[in-house]
Every structure is written in C-alpha cells, then in structure tokens.
Scaffold this motif. Structure first.
Motif, mmCIF file in Angstrom:
data_model
loop_
_atom_site.group_PDB
_atom_site.id
_atom_site.type_symbol
_atom_site.label_atom_id
_atom_site.label_comp_id
_atom_site.label_asym_id
_atom_site.label_seq_id
_atom_site.Cartn_x
_atom_site.Cartn_y
_atom_site.Cartn_z
ATOM 1 N N VAL A 155 65.715 59.602 13.013
ATOM 2 C CA VAL A 155 65.872 59.170 11.627
ATOM 3 C C VAL A 155 66.820 60.140 10.910
ATOM 4 C CG1 VAL A 155 64.695 58.743 9.440
ATOM 5 C CG2 VAL A 155 63.569 58.158 11.606
ATOM 6 N N LEU A 156 67.853 59.621 10.266
ATOM 7 C CA LEU A 156 68.861 60.399 9.548
ATOM 8 C C LEU A 156 69.675 61.286 10.480
ATOM 9 C CD1 LEU A 156 66.916 61.515 6.341
ATOM 10 C CD2 LEU A 156 68.295 59.460 6.698
ATOM 11 N N GLY A 157 69.686 60.960 11.780
ATOM 12 C CA GLY A 157 70.436 61.757 12.731
ATOM 13 C C GLY A 157 71.587 60.990 13.330
ATOM 14 N N PHE A 158 72.242 61.625 14.287
ATOM 15 C CA PHE A 158 73.327 60.997 15.026
ATOM 16 C C PHE A 158 73.238 61.509 16.452
ATOM 17 C CE2 PHE A 158 77.793 60.780 16.487
ATOM 18 C CZ PHE A 158 78.014 59.432 16.312
ATOM 19 N N PRO A 159 72.840 60.642 17.404
ATOM 20 C CA PRO A 159 72.639 59.192 17.273
ATOM 21 C C PRO A 159 71.446 58.846 16.380
ATOM 22 C CG PRO A 159 71.835 59.957 19.381
ATOM 23 C CD PRO A 159 72.528 61.138 18.770
ATOM 24 N N ALA A 160 71.590 57.728 15.658
ATOM 25 C CA ALA A 160 70.538 57.281 14.750
ATOM 26 C C ALA A 160 69.492 56.480 15.510
ATOM 27 C CB ALA A 160 71.142 56.446 13.634
ATOM 28 N N GLY A 161 68.264 56.530 15.042
ATOM 29 C CA GLY A 161 67.172 55.786 15.646
ATOM 30 C C GLY A 161 65.936 55.874 14.786
ATOM 31 N N ASP A 162 64.814 55.481 15.357
ATOM 32 C CA ASP A 162 63.556 55.448 14.600
ATOM 33 C C ASP A 162 62.644 56.627 14.914
ATOM 34 O OD1 ASP A 162 64.306 53.044 13.415
ATOM 35 O OD2 ASP A 162 63.493 51.858 15.086
ATOM 36 N N ILE B 141 67.907 65.297 18.932
ATOM 37 C CA ILE B 141 68.667 64.423 19.824
ATOM 38 C C ILE B 141 70.123 64.510 19.412
ATOM 39 C CG2 ILE B 141 68.993 62.086 20.697
ATOM 40 C CD1 ILE B 141 66.079 61.510 20.059
ATOM 41 N N ASP B 142 70.973 64.844 20.360
ATOM 42 C CA ASP B 142 72.377 65.041 20.076
ATOM 43 C C ASP B 142 73.219 64.363 21.142
ATOM 44 O OD1 ASP B 142 73.883 66.140 18.065
ATOM 45 O OD2 ASP B 142 73.233 68.185 18.474
ATOM 46 N N PHE B 143 74.415 63.980 20.754
ATOM 47 C CA PHE B 143 75.405 63.590 21.744
ATOM 48 C C PHE B 143 75.972 64.838 22.404
ATOM 49 C CE2 PHE B 143 75.842 59.499 19.343
ATOM 50 C CZ PHE B 143 75.610 58.649 20.426
ATOM 51 N N VAL B 144 76.389 64.695 23.655
ATOM 52 C CA VAL B 144 77.011 65.790 24.392
ATOM 53 C C VAL B 144 78.421 65.371 24.781
ATOM 54 C CG1 VAL B 144 76.917 67.240 26.443
ATOM 55 C CG2 VAL B 144 74.801 66.616 25.264
ATOM 56 N N ASP B 145 79.382 66.225 24.453
ATOM 57 C CA ASP B 145 80.759 66.013 24.877
ATOM 58 C C ASP B 145 80.961 66.796 26.172
ATOM 59 O OD1 ASP B 145 83.424 65.472 25.092
ATOM 60 O OD2 ASP B 145 84.046 66.666 23.361
ATOM 61 N N ALA B 146 80.816 66.120 27.287
ATOM 62 C CA ALA B 146 80.866 66.775 28.591
ATOM 63 C C ALA B 146 82.267 67.311 28.877
ATOM 64 C CB ALA B 146 80.440 65.808 29.687
ATOM 65 N N PRO B 147 82.385 68.526 29.431
ATOM 66 C CA PRO B 147 83.711 69.098 29.695
ATOM 67 C C PRO B 147 84.422 68.479 30.891
ATOM 68 C CG PRO B 147 81.983 70.580 30.467
ATOM 69 C CD PRO B 147 81.290 69.460 29.739
ATOM 70 N N GLU B 148 83.692 67.720 31.709
ATOM 71 C CA GLU B 148 84.297 67.201 32.941
ATOM 72 C C GLU B 148 85.491 66.275 32.669
ATOM 73 O OE1 GLU B 148 80.375 68.760 33.904
ATOM 74 O OE2 GLU B 148 81.108 67.371 32.361
ATOM 75 N N ASP B 149 85.458 65.534 31.547
ATOM 76 C CA ASP B 149 86.570 64.637 31.236
ATOM 77 C C ASP B 149 87.367 65.123 30.020
ATOM 78 O OD1 ASP B 149 84.676 64.158 29.321
ATOM 79 O OD2 ASP B 149 84.829 61.971 29.388
ATOM 80 N N GLY B 150 87.227 66.417 29.722
ATOM 81 C CA GLY B 150 87.931 66.979 28.573
ATOM 82 C C GLY B 150 87.083 66.911 27.322
ATOM 83 N N GLU B 151 87.274 67.883 26.462
ATOM 84 C CA GLU B 151 86.471 67.957 25.249
ATOM 85 C C GLU B 151 87.316 67.647 24.023
ATOM 86 O OE1 GLU B 151 83.091 71.209 25.819
ATOM 87 O OE2 GLU B 151 85.070 72.040 26.210
ATOM 88 N N ALA B 152 86.638 67.068 23.024
ATOM 89 C CA ALA B 152 87.254 66.750 21.721
ATOM 90 C C ALA B 152 88.545 65.971 21.909
ATOM 91 C CB ALA B 152 87.471 68.029 20.932
ATOM 92 N N TYR C 281 73.107 60.765 7.163
ATOM 93 C CA TYR C 281 72.985 61.753 8.239
ATOM 94 C C TYR C 281 72.380 63.019 7.650
ATOM 95 C CZ TYR C 281 74.315 64.947 12.032
ATOM 96 O OH TYR C 281 74.288 65.872 13.055
ATOM 97 N N ASP C 282 71.294 63.523 8.243
ATOM 98 C CA ASP C 282 70.620 64.733 7.753
ATOM 99 C C ASP C 282 69.972 65.431 8.938
ATOM 100 O OD1 ASP C 282 69.346 66.720 6.396
ATOM 101 O OD2 ASP C 282 68.245 65.414 5.033
ATOM 102 N N VAL C 283 70.660 66.420 9.498
ATOM 103 C CA VAL C 283 70.206 67.101 10.707
ATOM 104 C C VAL C 283 70.310 68.607 10.501
ATOM 105 C CG1 VAL C 283 70.674 67.503 13.161
ATOM 106 C CG2 VAL C 283 70.846 65.198 12.228
#
Length: 570
Positions: free
Chosen positions: A60-67, A87-98, A176-178
């Motif tokens: 709730v109020l996060g990203f990814p959003a949910g219940d 709960i957070d998204f992860v930007d994996a370094p294997e395919d490059g970051e950002a 969004y509030d994390v």
C-alpha cells in the motif's frame, strides 16, 4: 546461636544462587519462545506473499503497488509483534543498470523483506527477518520506473547508517509513500514510478531532520526542492543529519572574575616538580637536547580564591609535536596531592591535552581550591614539549537576570522569501525564568546567534562566542552577560585559528580624542561602551603572548557592533 547463623548463611548462599539460576533460565525460555513464535510468523507471512501472483505482490502506497500493508502488528500469547513489509523492484546488473540497461527495463524482479520485532525487557527490542526474490514467469516488463539514491551523512560528512529516509509523492495517479533505512554506506535506494515532485525526509530517533521543501507563500524559494525520478535513470540526493543537542542559556550581570597566571619565568609558582626545568618563559623536560628524559611533572601552587562562585576555564599555552605530549590535571593539596575524580571533572584522570579546559562543572563546595599539574612527555630524546603558561579563571560573583526576552537564530537556511532575505531553519524567541535560566532542548548542530529583545540592555559577553557553534550530541551552557544599554558599543571576540577563545589578550581601541585598553578574560572578549561615539576612523589593535599582533584601521562604529579577531600563532 552461632551455628544457626552459619547454617542460615549457607542456606542463603546455596538457595540464592539457585534462585538466580532459575530466574535466568525462565528468562531464557521466555525469550526463546518469543523468537520461535516470531520465526513462525515471519515464515507464514512470507509464504502468504509468495502465494500471490507476481502482479499482486506490492505494498500500500509503495512501488510496486499492492494491497499488502507496509506496517502492522499481531499479538500472540500476550506479546505484541510489529510487522514491517518492504517490497522493492530490483534493477539486476546482469543486463545493465539504469540508463545502461540493455532492454531499458529497470524493474527486473521484486525483492521482499518481511521483518518482525518485539520488545525484550524494558528498553531493548529483538528482530527476525527473511528476504525472498520474486521473478516474473514471463520476460521482464517496464512498470514506468526509475531509481533514486539518497546519501545520508553526519556533521563530519561521514556516511550515516540507520537513518530513516522517507520518499513521498501524491501528485501521480497513485500515492507513493515508502520509508527505507540507510545502510552501512549511508545509502537508501528507491525504485519508484517516474514522476516529478518527490518529497524526501531524512531523520532518526534523537537526530536532526533534513529534506526537501515545497515552494509555498512563506517559502517561495526553497534551498532544496522536491526531486524528480526519471524513466530508466538514477537520481542522487545528499542530506546531512546528526545527534540533537541541548543548550542551557543563562542571563547574568555584574560578573566579577579572577585568575591565576603561571608564566613559567621561574620556579616560585611550583609546589613540587620532577624532571622538568624552567628556561626564560617556558617549562621543558630536563636533560638537554639528545638526552631529554621521557617524562616530567610539575605541581603548581594551590589556587585558593578569596571569593568563588564558579570555576570557569583553564588555558594552557604549549608547543608539542608528534613525538611529544602535554597533559594537564587538577588535584587538591599542597604537598600530598589528591586527583579530582572523573565523576566531578570528566577526563581528568587521563589528563587534558586541549588548550582550553572547562572547569565550570566542578562543585565549588567540594572543591573550593585546586592544584594544577602538568605532565610533559617525549618518545624522542632530541625533542621536548614546551609549556609557556597556564591561566586558570574563576568567577567571584555574578547576579542572575530573570525574565529577559531573547531570540536565538541558527545559521542554516531553508530558502529565501520574496525579498531574497534568508528563511532560517531554526529561530526561537523565549523568556528566561525567575533565575535567569532557559533550557533549549533538541537543537540541531549549527551556529546560533543570540539577541536580546528586552529594552535597556546590551550584550556585554557571550562565553563561547556569539554566534555560538553547537556541536552534535552535547549539552552545553551559554552565559549571556548583559549591561545597561549604550547608544554605541563594540564587542571584540579574540580567537585562535581553531576558534578557541584567547584569554589575556590586550585590545586597544583608539581614534582622535579617544583611547581605551582592555584585557580579554576567560571568554576571550572585551566590550567598549564608555565614551564610544558614532565614527568611522577607529583603530583596533590586539596583542597576545604567543600570537602575532593584529591591527585593523578605519573601523566604523554606529550602534552595537561586533568584531571577531583571529590571531595566528607567532
């Protein structure tokens, strides 16, 4: 009767130890049961989240959003457990970051952390947590996000771990509030929907607060605006917080002081000494160059003030190097010397190595007289430390000034107003109580300026300086000495390169038809108010032993002026 006493003592020893052991065992069982319950709760919660579909995993109020709530609590067997879900998204370094991501998707998979904490004893808490990665069944897809790295530093620009970092935005389609906690490198990393106007708040329990500021009618030009998170990009923001401090401010008048100076011109000021010698104007180790002894000590004559309200400051003028040291301690006695314990003068047992020693906490009833001692040491027989003087100041008498209106203002700003005038982060107006005292709590480390609002008074001295530099995590006292108002005044603060007050400096203020000379006291300040008129051709000269002279011409005095003079070591 003797046998009964002996038997009772033995029973007490045996069963007393047994009861202590039983009590410890019961506490251990209770704590173990609490941890087992927490482990079961955290695993159950994690499995419930893992049972959801990939798209449903969010807060709730996060990203990814949910219940899934970010925070919650549950009570088991009378004990409350506090739940925290990250709960957070992860930007994996294997395919490059950002921006270097090969498929321009920074939301590669999700990482879940479930944490349960509970209270142990009176003030302590215990925590268990579990972390899991959730990977989509199909290829990764973009959820319209970017990254924000928040760096948290302390007052010394060192990374600060354990700080609470909140990221908030309600300008998009969803709120969004994390909150995150800065890691060992002082960083908190967020992956959030691409959007502008993210607000950041950085703080901690017992710590100051820093963050961004929205433009408002009262603060139209904030120093740090909300930040934007860009699609497939990394934004970085830096913030500074540290422990809060307290200042006890006193308003006083009619202060009379005394001091005892030992210039080390001869040995008449010694009560006892060993392995030291006096050359004109300095104390050194005995032995001579190439054969200086390792350690020498001198005990000075006992200081017995005829009147004593408060011990003040001691100043030590000395020269040392990497291979030498000078330590100052305080004793009582004239032939047998008793060290003042650390409970009355913290740091005394180890010896003070600083040039300025604060004696104001000493109880004048228990310690109405003091014997200073200096220990010189070297690890190089070719080099000796040199002590030029010791000057101990004390306050004979002072009069509290009650019910004085003051304003204290910090130097840090949060923006400027429509007229480009600074908006200060902290300003507070208050009135001292019936004893002339006011305790200001939970202040941020900063440089604070005190002004008097009650009519009819000028500030004669502020021991510690005005502005006063408040360090983080301390409790300081600030004495504001007031005198009757005069139309034109000049207060001079004399300090060294480190900003420490220089006592015993001679300050001369002159112009055609006017000349006055004053010596700085323990605060390193003098105040000219008698016979001072509005003019632009004053000359100020400052002279202090061990320092280069300083002369400033064409000084303008119109109203109440303040000048800080910094002297270089000669």
């Amino acid at each position: 009767m003797v046998e009964a006493v002996i038997v009772s003592a033995l029973v007490l020893v045996v069963f007393g130890g047994l009861l202590v052991g039983i009590d410890y065992s019961l506490k251990l069982i209770i704590e173990s049961r609490a941890k087992i319950t927490a482990v079961a709760l955290v695993n159950e919660r994690m499995e419930a989240i893992r049972a959801l579909s990939y798209n449903e995993v969010g807060t709730v109020l996060g990203f990814p959003a949910g219940d899934i709530p970010q925070n919650g609590s549950t009570t088991v067997n009378g004990l409350t457990y506090y739940e925290r879900v990250l709960i957070d998204f992860v930007d994996a370094p294997e395919d490059g970051e950002a921006g270097a991501d090969s498929n321009a998707v920074v939301t590669d998979y999700k990482r879940i952390k479930v944490e349960y904490s509970w209270q142990v004893g009176t003030n302590a808490t215990d925590t268990v947590s579990v972390v899991s990665n959730i990977v989509p069944r199909s290829i990764e897809t973009s959820a319209g996000g970017g990254s924000l790295r928040v760096n948290v530093f302390d007052a010394n620009v060192q990374p600060l771990s354990g700080a609470s970092v909140r990221l908030f935005n309600d300008t998009g389609t969803t709120t969004y509030d994390v909150s995150r906690t800065s890691d060992a490198t002082g960083q908190a990393l967020f992956i959030a929907p691409a959007n502008a106007d993210y607000e950041i708040t950085v703080t901690g329990i017992g710590y100051s607060t820093d963050g961004t500021y929205e433009a408002t009618t009262t603060n139209p030009n904030p120093t740090t605006l909300p930040v934007a998170i860009l699609e497939n990009d990394v934004s970085t923001m830096n913030f500074f917080i540290d422990e809060l401090s307290d200042i006890d401010i006193r308003t006083i008048s009619g202060v009379t002081t005394g001091n005892v100076l030992e210039p080390f011109d001869d040995t008449t000021g010694f009560a006892s000494s060993s392995e030291v010698v006096v050359t004109p104007g300095e104390l050194i180790l005995s032995g001579g160059a190439g054969s200086y002894v390792a350690t020498g000590t001198v005990y000075l004559n006992e200081i017995v003030p005829t009147a004593l309200d408060t011990w003040d400051l001691a100043f030590i003028t000395a020269s040392s190097s990497a291979s030498t040291s000078v330590r100052t301690r305080f004793y009582t006695g004239t032939s047998t010397f008793t060290l003042v314990p650390d409970i009355y003068l913290p740091g005394n047992a180890a010896g003070f190595t600083s040039d300025t020693i604060n004696l104001s906490a000493l109880d004048v009833i228990a310690y109405d007289r003091l014997t200073p001692s200096v220990e010189l040491s070297t690890i190089d027989p070719n080099v000796t430390p040199e002590v030029l003087s010791i000057d101990v100041y004390y306050i004979k008498s002072e009069t509290p000034l009650p019910n004085i209106d003051l304003t204290i203002t910090g130097a840090k700003t949060i923006g400027t107003n429509a007229s480009s005038a600074p908006i200060y982060k902290y300003t507070n107006s208050f009135t001292t109580d019936g004893t002339g005292d006011e305790l200001l709590s939970d202040l941020e480390w900063d440089s604070y300026t005190v002004t008097v609002d009650t009519a009819g008074y000028d500030i004669e001295r502020v021991c510690g300086g005005n502005p006063y530099v408040l360090e983080p995590g301390v409790t300081d006292s600030l004495d504001v000495q007031l005198v009757a108002n005069a139309a034109h005044t000049l207060r001079v603060e004399v300090v060294d390169a480190d900003g420490d007050a220089i006592a015993g400096a001679t300050v001369d203020l002159t112009r055609s038809g006017f000349s006055e000379s004053l010596d700085t006291g323990a605060c390193g300040q003098v105040f000219f108010n008698s016979g001072v008129s509005s003019n632009t051709d004053y000359t100020l000269s400052v002279d202090a032993a061990g320092f280069s002279n300083d002369t400033t011409t064409d000084i303008e005095i119109d109203g109440d002026e303040v000048i800080k003079v910094t002297l270089a070591t000669s």
